[in-house]
Design an enzyme around this catalytic site. Structure first.
Site, short mmCIF file in Angstrom:
data_model
loop_
_atom_site.label_atom_id
_atom_site.label_comp_id
_atom_site.label_asym_id
_atom_site.label_seq_id
_atom_site.Cartn_x
_atom_site.Cartn_y
_atom_site.Cartn_z
N LYS A 30 -8.40 13.76 5.10
CA LYS A 30 -7.52 12.58 5.04
C LYS A 30 -6.49 12.76 6.14
O LYS A 30 -6.42 13.83 6.75
CB LYS A 30 -6.84 12.48 3.67
CG LYS A 30 -6.20 13.80 3.20
CD LYS A 30 -5.52 13.67 1.85
CE LYS A 30 -6.45 13.73 0.67
NZ LYS A 30 -6.50 12.51 -0.10
N ARG A 31 -5.68 11.73 6.41
CA ARG A 31 -4.61 11.91 7.38
C ARG A 31 -3.74 13.10 6.97
O ARG A 31 -3.58 13.37 5.78
CB ARG A 31 -3.77 10.63 7.48
CG ARG A 31 -4.45 9.50 8.20
CD ARG A 31 -4.73 9.83 9.65
NE ARG A 31 -3.51 9.85 10.42
CZ ARG A 31 -3.17 8.93 11.35
NH1 ARG A 31 -3.98 7.92 11.61
NH2 ARG A 31 -2.05 9.02 12.02
N LYS B 40 0.79 14.45 1.34
CA LYS B 40 -0.59 14.71 0.90
C LYS B 40 -0.83 16.21 0.67
O LYS B 40 -1.84 16.61 0.11
CB LYS B 40 -1.59 14.17 1.91
CG LYS B 40 -1.54 12.64 2.06
CD LYS B 40 -2.52 12.13 3.11
CE LYS B 40 -2.36 10.66 3.42
NZ LYS B 40 -3.07 9.77 2.47
N LYS C 233 -14.73 8.24 -2.86
CA LYS C 233 -15.94 8.56 -2.09
C LYS C 233 -16.48 9.92 -2.49
O LYS C 233 -17.70 10.10 -2.65
CB LYS C 233 -15.64 8.50 -0.59
CG LYS C 233 -15.26 7.11 -0.11
CD LYS C 233 -14.61 7.11 1.28
CE LYS C 233 -13.87 5.79 1.50
NZ LYS C 233 -12.96 5.83 2.65
N HIS D 96 0.80 -1.23 0.00
CA HIS D 96 0.00 0.00 0.00
C HIS D 96 0.83 1.27 0.00
O HIS D 96 0.28 2.35 0.25
CB HIS D 96 -0.90 0.05 1.24
CG HIS D 96 -1.93 -1.02 1.30
ND1 HIS D 96 -3.22 -0.83 0.86
CD2 HIS D 96 -1.85 -2.29 1.74
CE1 HIS D 96 -3.90 -1.95 1.06
NE2 HIS D 96 -3.09 -2.86 1.58
N THR E 277 -8.58 6.52 -1.50
CA THR E 277 -9.94 5.98 -1.63
C THR E 277 -10.95 7.07 -1.31
O THR E 277 -12.09 7.02 -1.76
CB THR E 277 -10.15 4.78 -0.68
OG1 THR E 277 -9.59 5.12 0.60
CG2 THR E 277 -9.47 3.53 -1.20
C1 F58 Z 1 -2.99 3.80 2.40
N1 F58 Z 1 -2.04 3.42 3.40
C2 F58 Z 1 -2.36 4.52 1.23
N2 F58 Z 1 -1.44 3.03 5.57
O1 F58 Z 1 -1.63 5.64 1.69
C3 F58 Z 1 -3.47 4.96 0.30
O2 F58 Z 1 -2.92 5.55 -0.85
C4 F58 Z 1 -4.31 3.75 -0.10
O3 F58 Z 1 -5.42 4.16 -0.82
C5 F58 Z 1 -4.77 2.99 1.12
O4 F58 Z 1 -3.67 2.64 1.93
C6 F58 Z 1 -5.50 1.73 0.77
O5 F58 Z 1 -4.78 0.99 -0.16
C7 F58 Z 1 -2.37 3.47 4.70
O6 F58 Z 1 -3.47 3.85 5.06
C8 F58 Z 1 -1.57 2.99 6.91
O7 F58 Z 1 -2.48 3.54 7.49
C9 F58 Z 1 -0.53 2.19 7.67
C10 F58 Z 1 -0.99 1.89 9.06
C11 F58 Z 1 0.06 1.12 9.83
C12 F58 Z 1 1.38 1.79 9.83
C13 F58 Z 1 1.84 2.12 8.44
C14 F58 Z 1 0.80 2.87 7.63
#
Ligand code: F58
Length: 842
Positions: free
Chosen positions: A564-565, A570, A676, A373, A672
């Site tokens: 978003k985060r 970003k 939405k 991811h 994602t």
């Molecule tokens: C996200 N990753 C990607 N990681 O940033 C985003 O582009 C993508 O759409 C999404 O995954 C789904 O595929 C992400 O959310 C985390 O939250 C991890 C949590 C645990 C630690 C490392 C990051």
């Protein structure tokens, strides 16, 4: 909220008993019974939360037949998908279950006839915040689609006692508050303490010859923890399938800690109990950047071991040979967090079930598939060998063995290429030695996928290049998707009704049907209805903002939203540069005929990520100046909505006119939120990054506001030597914006506050905001112009929605099912009914 749709599911359980019946009288008495018998309250003393709980149990009762029948169906030799994820961000359950059961209107009537407000009860629900962001939410959308598509599946994860923190903003700074989501109980889960498993940690391995003279290894741990499963039903949309989300809680093993181990040492025994239970206490709130914390590795191993032991037990209970494991289970690794599963399955098969190595390796490789991811190098997990070996000594030996056999193959293919060897190795030996989890996942899986086309291509060219060259056949792309049930039917009931009125309701499970809206884009009265709905939905968000933040925003202004985060890649701060540019233009020309905008932000920063917290502080500081400046009143507002989560997302996405998807090209794996927003009729301003590329392809370039450098250009500029300061020097408007921040204008004269952010932009700017600034500003101007032509804007909005079919998580899951898991739907029949505690066969 009105019913998103009229109830359409004809309940297939026809027994009208008190516990599960659907007549209004039965529902009302069920509600009263649950209040009395489960909550132990009379109506006079019951709180709103008591009523919510009583309602949740009333709904859960109506789910159980489907859930138990689903579980029974899967006992009959069907291949089950096991989705292993350290995070499942499932969001509130009540409304989703009402919709999927098709009993929303009935329940509302029963609740209202009992003198209550359904909306108020819905608002009582604490969402389980068991994830950080996109990755955890994706897992939840996938569970919804798996059930809706009737694919046998189990989600395995961790039942964190404290999920992602609640965010408060104090004096512009993020403050983290513990998320006590379980404090009033969780009506959606059922504990299964009798199905516990044991998980070992630490100690050493012992190599010996057994009674038949076979060489064997056993692991002598120094600690054993109990894993107790808690199950939540995940009901599909208007089907009988209710798959299970099985989350594990760590508990102390009493006999181990309290008797043999700690006789006479009561406090020591209590300590041991606390240490065990700490394992699943808290979700690590980091997003993208990995902190190599020992407890996190323990969490990962804990839930993965629980899951694999659970699968083995399930399989053995059916008297099928363990050697068919890979034919019974397809195990998906949601990023590298569960990648230790590769070594754990080998250990279970070889050490505990005495299967020989080669056979076990065949099973393991054919079982696992791995989804990546991220492209950010700092997000790739690696564990110091010392820590790893101390916690999981046997797994380290197994990893060495896997590595040796794998590197032998590498040497055969690339004789004398030491570079390849060291990059492909499961062990990083460039300095301190580490176990590389992505390498373990790649070697131990038969399929590896990225989450958007661009992301998969970049994986093959960058972080996983050597693996792609070695195993090209393993690589595939599966573009992410989102569930239209939660992200449209549940969150946007008005638009759901309008669309359904025009094209029927098949689109809810066949999102491509939305194409039928295309011709309606030319129908003026349809456009009018469409606009009206967006207006009302924006009105709802405006009311929320006023109530929570005491800020008045105009629902007629353009709602420009980025939620978003918070992360530098970003680029929320690029959005802020636009906000200030917009403000400066208004200040310099008070009569400027500008399209009024409301800039809305939301998102959490990792607690230790200073720059992200400073970005929040900047947004709030700018908001305070702008919102109190009479010169710009009625023409712009800036809002930071605290505590962005699934529940808030459900309010926010449907109210957007403009969706901000502005990451540096090549950094966002997919995104994602972008899906939405677009599904709910927002137009996107975005870079060619992640799934934006495919969204633009689908909706048409003319219906998408593109700006910024491409990935190639980003790489090229970096290689040539990027000098952000030159952009600042050569662009008067940009310079004015940066200088205004530096001057202390937004910080009560404090010139130091935002210095770290500004210095970073001027002298490093890893994410190339300054390089993209002008293109972004010009494109924002095009957005403003476009919004003035309301008819055409509406047309574009309708076309966006009409062309979003590809981004349903149903499509993603079908692709995984066909390309990777090789599984088929298994419809569930309601055979065995157990109403009123009596089991009847019908
Ligand atoms: C996200 N990753 C990607 N990681 O940033 C985003 O582009 C993508 O759409 C999404 O995954 C789904 O595929 C992400 O959310 C985390 O939250 C991890 C949590 C645990 C630690 C490392 C990051």
């Amino acid at each position: 909220m009105n019913a998103p749709l009229e109830d359409s599911l004809t309940p297939q359980i026809r027994v009208e008993d008190d516990r599960t019946g659907l007549s209004i009288t039965t529902l009302r008495s069920a509600l009263a019974d649950n209040l009395f018998y489960i909550q132990g309250k009379f109506p006079g003393t019951a709180t709103k939360n008591d009523y919510y709980m009583a309602l949740a149990y009333t709904v859960r009762d109506r789910l159980l037949q489907r859930w138990l029948n689903t579980t029974q169906t899967y006992r009959k030799n069907v291949k089950v998908v096991c989705y292993l994820s350290a995070e499942f961000l499932i969001g509130p359950q009540l409304v989703n279950n009402l919709i999927n059961l098709g009993i929303y209107a009935k329940i509302r009537q029963a609740v209202e006839e009992s003198g209550l407000s359904l909306q108020e009860l819905i608002e009582q629900e604490e969402e389980p915040g068991l994830g950080n962001g996109g990755l955890g939410r994706l897992a939840a959308c996938y569970l919804d689609s798996l059930s809706t598509l009737e694919i046998p599946a189990i989600g395995y994860g961790i039942r964190y006692e404290f999920g992602i923190f609640d965010q408060e903003i104090r004096d512009g700074w993020q403050v983290e508050i513990t998320d006590k989501w379980l404090q009033y109980g969780n009506p959606w889960e059922i504990a299964r303490p009798e199905e516990y498993v044991e998980v070992k940690f630490g100690g050493r391995s012992e190599h010996y010859y057994d009674e038949k003279g076979n060489y064997r290894v056993r692991w002598i741990p120094d600690r054993v923890v109990k894993g107790v499963p808690y199950d939540t039903p995940i009901l599909g949309y208007q089907v009988n399938t209710a798959n299970t989300l099985r989350l594990w809680k760590a508990e102390a093993i009493e006999s181990f800690d309290f008797q043999a181990f700690n006789i006479g040492d009561y406090y020591g025994a209590v300590d041991a109990k606390i240490v065990s239970e700490n394992l699943t206490k808290i979700l690590y709130p980091n997003d993208e950047v990995i902190q190599g914390k020992e407890l996190r590795l323990q969490q990962q191993y804990f839930f993965v071991s629980c899951a694999l032991q659970d699968m083995i037990r399930l399989l053995l209970s059916t008297e099928v040979s363990l050697e068919t494991f890979h034919q019974q289970f397809a195990v998906q690794l949601n990023d590298t967090h569960p990648a230790i599963g590769v070594a754990e399955l080998m250990r279970l098969l070889v050490d505990e079930h005495r299967i020989d190595w080669d056979k076990a390796w065949h099973i393991t490789q054919n079982t696992f598939a791995f989804t990546n991811h991220t492209l950010l190098p700092e997000a790739l997990e690696k564990w110091p060998i010392e820590l790893f070996g101390r916690l999981l000594p046997r797994h380290l030996e197994i990893i060495y063995e896997i590595n040796q056999r794998f590197l032998d193959r590498v040497r055969m293919k690339y004789p004398r290429d030491l570079g390849k060897l060291s990059r492909l190795s499961l062990i990083d030996e460039s300095g301190e030695r580490y176990v590389r989890m992505a390498n373990l996942a790649c070697v131990g899986s038969h399929a590896i996928n990225g989450v958007a086309e661009l992301h998969t291509e970049l994986l093959k060219k960058t972080v996983l290049k050597d693996f792609y060259e070695f195993f090209p056949e393993k690589f595939a792309n599966v573009t992410n998707g989102v569930t239209p049930r939660r992200w449209m039917v549940l969150s946007n009931p008005r638009l759901t009704r309008l669309i359904t009125e025009k094209i029927g309701d098949r689109w809810i499970t066949h999102l491509d049907d939305l194409r039928k809206l295309e011709t309606l884009a030319d129908d003026a009265s349809f456009r009018q209805q469409w606009r009206q709905i967006k207006q009302e939905t924006k009105g709802d968000l405006a009311a929320y903002i006023r109530k929570k933040l005491d800020i008045i925003v105009d629902p007629k202004s353009l709602f420009d939203i980025q939620v978003k985060r918070i992360h530098e890649y970003k680029r929320q701060h690029l959005n802020v540069l636009h906000v200030i540019t917009f403000y400066n233009r208004l200040k310099h020309d008070r009569d400027l005929d500008i399209t009024p905008r409301t800039f809305i932000f939301g998102g959490k920063a990792a607690p230790g990520y200073f720059m992200a917290k400073l970005i929040i502080k900047l947004i709030v500081s700018v908001a305070n100046i702008v919102n109190n400046d009479p010169d710009v009143r009625d023409r712009m507002k800036v809002v930071f909505i605290p505590d962005f989560n699934v529940t808030l997302g459900q309010r926010i996405y449907p109210a957007a006119d403009l969706s901000e998807q502005i990451s540096t090209a090549g950094k966002e794996a997919s995104g994602t939120g972008n899906m939405k927003f677009a599904l709910n009729g927002a137009l996107t301003i975005g870079t060619l990054d992640g799934a934006n590329v495919e969204i633009r392809e689908e909706v048409g370039a003319e219906n998408f506001f593109l700006f910024g450098l491409t990935t190639e250009e980003v790489y090229g500029l970096k290689a040539r030597g990027y000098r952000p300061f030159d952009y600042y020097n050569q662009n008067a408007e940009l310079k004015a914006v940066i200088d205004l921040i530096s001057s202390g204008f937004f910080s009560h004269g404090d010139v130091d506050l935002f210095k770290p952010l500004i210095d970073n932009l001027l002298y490093r700017d890893d994410y190339m905001l300054l390089a993209d600034y002008q293109s972004y500003i010009d494109t924002q101007e095009k957005v403003s112009q476009a919004y003035r032509d309301r008819e055409n804007w509406t047309r574009m909005s309708i076309l966006n929605v009409a062309r979003m079919g590809k981004f349903s998580s149903d499509r993603s899951i079908r692709e995984y099912a066909q390309k990777i898991w090789k599984v088929e739907p298994v419809p569930v029949e309601l055979l065995q009914l157990c109403p009123g505690g009596q089991c009847l066969l019908v």
